[in-house]
Design a protein around this motif. Structure first.
Motif, mmCIF file in Angstrom:
data_model
loop_
_atom_site.group_PDB
_atom_site.id
_atom_site.type_symbol
_atom_site.label_atom_id
_atom_site.label_comp_id
_atom_site.label_asym_id
_atom_site.label_seq_id
_atom_site.Cartn_x
_atom_site.Cartn_y
_atom_site.Cartn_z
ATOM 1 N N SER A 75 0.803 -1.119 -0.001
ATOM 2 C CA SER A 75 0.058 0.120 0.147
ATOM 3 C C SER A 75 0.789 1.312 -0.071
ATOM 4 O O SER A 75 2.226 1.129 0.407
ATOM 5 C CB SER A 75 -0.997 0.081 1.229
ATOM 6 N N ASP A 76 0.123 2.144 -0.257
ATOM 7 C CA ASP A 76 1.005 3.429 -0.783
ATOM 8 C C ASP A 76 1.006 4.595 0.892
ATOM 9 O O ASP A 76 0.372 3.832 1.675
ATOM 10 C CB ASP A 76 0.241 4.756 -1.443
ATOM 11 N N THR A 77 1.724 5.425 0.951
ATOM 12 C CA THR A 77 1.841 6.174 2.038
ATOM 13 C C THR A 77 0.593 6.668 2.645
ATOM 14 O O THR A 77 0.284 6.634 3.795
ATOM 15 C CB THR A 77 2.824 7.408 2.072
ATOM 16 N N GLU A 78 -0.198 7.113 1.731
ATOM 17 C CA GLU A 78 -1.711 7.889 2.130
ATOM 18 C C GLU A 78 -2.469 6.601 2.771
ATOM 19 O O GLU A 78 -2.968 6.903 3.976
ATOM 20 C CB GLU A 78 -2.272 8.286 1.126
ATOM 21 N N THR A 79 -2.404 5.407 2.241
ATOM 22 C CA THR A 79 -3.182 4.455 2.805
ATOM 23 C C THR A 79 -2.700 3.998 4.225
ATOM 24 O O THR A 79 -3.442 3.923 5.318
ATOM 25 C CB THR A 79 -3.275 3.035 2.049
ATOM 26 N N GLN A 80 -1.435 3.893 4.412
ATOM 27 C CA GLN A 80 -0.807 3.545 5.734
ATOM 28 C C GLN A 80 -1.172 4.680 6.594
ATOM 29 O O GLN A 80 -1.473 4.555 7.912
ATOM 30 C CB GLN A 80 0.816 3.417 5.518
ATOM 31 N N GLU A 81 -1.031 5.867 6.267
ATOM 32 C CA GLU A 81 -1.464 7.101 7.212
ATOM 33 C C GLU A 81 -2.842 7.026 7.579
ATOM 34 O O GLU A 81 -3.129 7.267 8.733
ATOM 35 C CB GLU A 81 -1.166 8.351 6.479
ATOM 36 N N ASN A 82 -3.801 6.808 6.984
ATOM 37 C CA ASN A 82 -4.833 6.539 7.034
ATOM 38 C C ASN A 82 -5.344 5.348 8.350
ATOM 39 O O ASN A 82 -6.139 5.565 9.024
ATOM 40 C CB ASN A 82 -5.962 6.369 5.991
ATOM 41 N N ARG A 119 -4.124 6.763 11.462
ATOM 42 C CA ARG A 119 -5.167 7.671 12.223
ATOM 43 C C ARG A 119 -6.255 6.792 12.659
ATOM 44 O O ARG A 119 -6.861 7.129 13.802
ATOM 45 C CB ARG A 119 -5.871 8.601 11.189
#
Length: 636
Positions: free
Chosen positions: A385-392, A395
């Motif tokens: 997964s990309d960085t955005e998915t992991q940040e979601n 959170r």
């Protein structure tokens, strides 16, 4: 309890008496006559109406036929007891002797010397707090128990024993760090008590004592520094006897149990360890195999391989795995066949399976190799997964809403755990997290090794703080401490504490401070990470939430590596009561201000006034020591 005018009258009342238990206290004596009962004896308490010490001693020494004598003194020097000790040779038929000299517990400089010469029929000797004098052989002795005795005396005593007769030995509280080499010849030894000594390792030759069934290592460093338990040693000996295990393999197994693997050990030598019914030994052997066996599944094709899955696997369903492999065109079975081209062994094997594995000499895959390979075949999408998915996901895990945390766990259960989030859910699973823990448990069970998962389940019962202590005090090969620290410092940051009460009633403030404190104590990279996590606008805030835990901690010397720290906030006693901290502060050329906090007190009370005066003196001394700093004082 019967009362008699003298011991002689008591002896006449109990003509079958074979011994006495005589204990001397500061102002009175205790008497118990020992009466035969089958192969043993019973104790009959008596009272002497007007005990006269001189006559009592003479009456005891007159019974030269006695077979058992138990004497002791606890509250004084045992003046009268010593008179009996000095004439033990009169008991020519003595078989069992107990001397308990507890006075040395309070006065270590006082010694009681016991001579065992002239007592050829002794079979059991129990001496506590005595020095032993022995120059004649005790050829009939079967048990020797020495407490608080020197190594030299132990060696001298062993030299007078018949190694073929001795079945019990005890050398507790003797400051031993190794065993006398003489013990190698005591091949019929069944019990050995080594409690309260300094053993950090046990000599491997103890596994050659094939009749050993009980060993006590209570209160020895080895039980704190390793996962070894006493029962594992005797279990190892018993199972090795049944399997007719060679001496080199017995020694290899014990070395594995006490974290002393031999780098030159081959996989062929390690494989038999998997057939022993000792979980720790299986795990240690598998860890060593992982270092020495290259994963052959990396090169496995989809049509030319036939994999045999042999043994018991943890966390892997063999039938489901076989089906999964077949879906990818790989032949697999639970048995060796003529077409088998690769063996995948489980965490434990039977002795017969070990023989088969060694016989066929096929390429060998281990359980972790299989897990890695299965994840390659059906790689969890969150791993890519990309960085955005992991940040979601991050959170969601930090959310105060229970439904969001559960959602994150469900997503990872099906999609895998991104590497950057693994240590996050690991740490969160150790907190008292209510309903979240079950979700994390399923995720961790699916995506960790059996060894990691066993550790997690055990430590979830212990809780967060004990787990952190364990990981720092006894670093595990299962987890990367620096990654765990870096993740913990990030998720437990003070700025997030108020939003994270869904995990812990106290929020994350105390877990954060506890982790920082352990990092400071450990030093090195953990300390550097903790300092970085604390620095904000060139200020280091080490004002911890629980002063009773952290009030007097030592600032890490790694602090000197940070040249931009201008301000430190800490408890007053961190500076005034820990001299090394003042020395560290003096070396920090960039530091400009020191903010000291202390508890507010009612100075109208005697205690409050004393505390306040002491605090004032400490601060004044500190200002004299560090005149170049601005020192500000505030109260909690």
């Amino acid at each position: 309890m019967n009362t008699f005018s003298s011991l002689t009258e008591a002896f006449q009342a109990y003509p079958t008496c074979i011994g006495i238990d005589f204990t001397e206290f500061s102002t009175w004596f205790k008497f118990e006559l020992l009466l035969p009962s089958g192969d043993s004896y019973t104790e009959q308490g008596i009272k002497i109406s007007d005990p006269q010490p001189e006559s009592i001693i003479q009456e005891i020494l007159s019974q030269t036929h006695w077979q058992i004598v138990e004497i002791g003194a606890f509250e004084n020097k045992g003046v009268w007891m010593q008179k009996i000790v000095n004439q033990l040779h009169k008991f020519t038929q003595l078989r069992k002797l107990w001397i308990r000299y507890g006075y040395t517990n309070f006065h270590p400089d006082v010694t009681l010397s016991v001579s065992l010469n002239g007592l050829p029929h002794l079979t059991e000797i129990h001496l506590q707090g005595c020095t032993i004098s022995l120059s004649e052989p005790l050829s009939q002795a079967t048990a020797l128990h020495l407490e608080s005795t020197s190594l030299e005396e132990i060696q001298d005593a062993l030299a007078c024993l018949n190694p073929q007769k001795i079945t019990q030995l005890s050398f507790s509280k003797a400051d031993l760090t190794n065993l006398p080499e003489q013990l190698k010849s005591f091949t019929h030894l069944k019990v050995i008590d080594l409690a309260y000594n300094g053993f950090e390792t046990i000599p491997v030759w103890i596994t050659s004592l094939k009749e050993l069934t009980n060993i006590s290592l209570y209160a020895n460093p080895i039980l704190k520094k390793t996962e070894l338990k006493e029962s594992m040693i005797t279990k190892l000996i018993t199972q090795s006897n049944k399997q007719n295990t060679s001496t080199p393999l017995r020694e290899l197994y014990l070395n594995l149990l006490q974290n002393q693997p031999n780098e030159s050990t081959t996989p062929k030598e390690l494989l038999p360890a998997l057939s022993m019914d000792i979980e720790l030994l299986n795990r240690k052997a598998m860890q060593e195999l992982l270092k020495k066996v290259t994963n052959p599944l990396k090169e496995t094709g989809t049509s030319s391989q036939h994999i045999a899955l042999i043994g018991k696997f943890k966390g892997i369903s063999v039938p489901e795995t076989i089906e999964q492999l077949k879906q990818h065109g790989i032949e697999a079975s639970e048995k060796l066949t003529p077409t088998t081209t690769l063996l995948c062994i489980g965490e434990s094997l039977t002795a017969k399976q070990v023989t088969e594995v060694l016989k066929y000499q096929l390429p060998l895959a281990l359980p972790q190799h299989l897990r890695d390979f299965l994840q390659q075949l059906d790689r969890p999408y969150l791993k890519e997964s990309d960085t955005e998915t992991q940040e979601n996901l991050f959170r969601l895990l930090r959310s105060q809403e229970e439904s969001n945390v559960k959602l994150a766990a469900e997503i990872m259960l099906s999609g895998g755990v991104p590497d950057d989030l693994f240590y996050m859910i690991l740490l969160l699973s150790f907190l008292k997290a209510g309903g979240y823990r079950a979700g994390f448990k399923k995720v961790l069970e699916k995506y960790t090794t059996p060894e990691q998962y066993d550790f997690i389940v055990k430590q979830q019962k212990a809780g967060f703080y004990k787990t952190i202590d364990l990981l720092f005090d006894k670093p595990s090969e299962l987890f990367d401490l620096n990654k765990l620290v870096a993740t913990g410092l990030r998720i437990f940051a003070i700025e997030n504490s108020q939003r994270m009460k869904s995990y812990n009633d106290e929020g994350f403030l105390r877990p954060f401070h506890y982790l920082v404190k352990r990092c400071f104590v450990a030093g090195g990279e953990p300390a550097r990470l903790a300092i970085k996590a604390q620095l904000e606008e060139k200020t280091l805030n080490v004002l911890f939430t629980d002063d009773s835990y952290f009030g007097k901690f030592k600032l890490p010397t790694e602090l000197l590596e940070f040249t931009d720290v201008e301000r430190i906030i800490c408890s007053q006693n961190v500076m005034t009561e820990v001299a090394t901290n003042r020395k560290t502060i003096q070396k920090m050329s960039s530091l400009k201000e020191l903010v000291l906090y202390h508890y507010s007190v009612d100075i109208t009370t005697s205690y409050g006034k004393e505390y306040y005066d002491g605090w004032q003196k400490g601060v004044a001394k500190l200002k004299d020591t560090l005149p170049h700093l601005q020192i500000t004082v505030q109260t909690y």
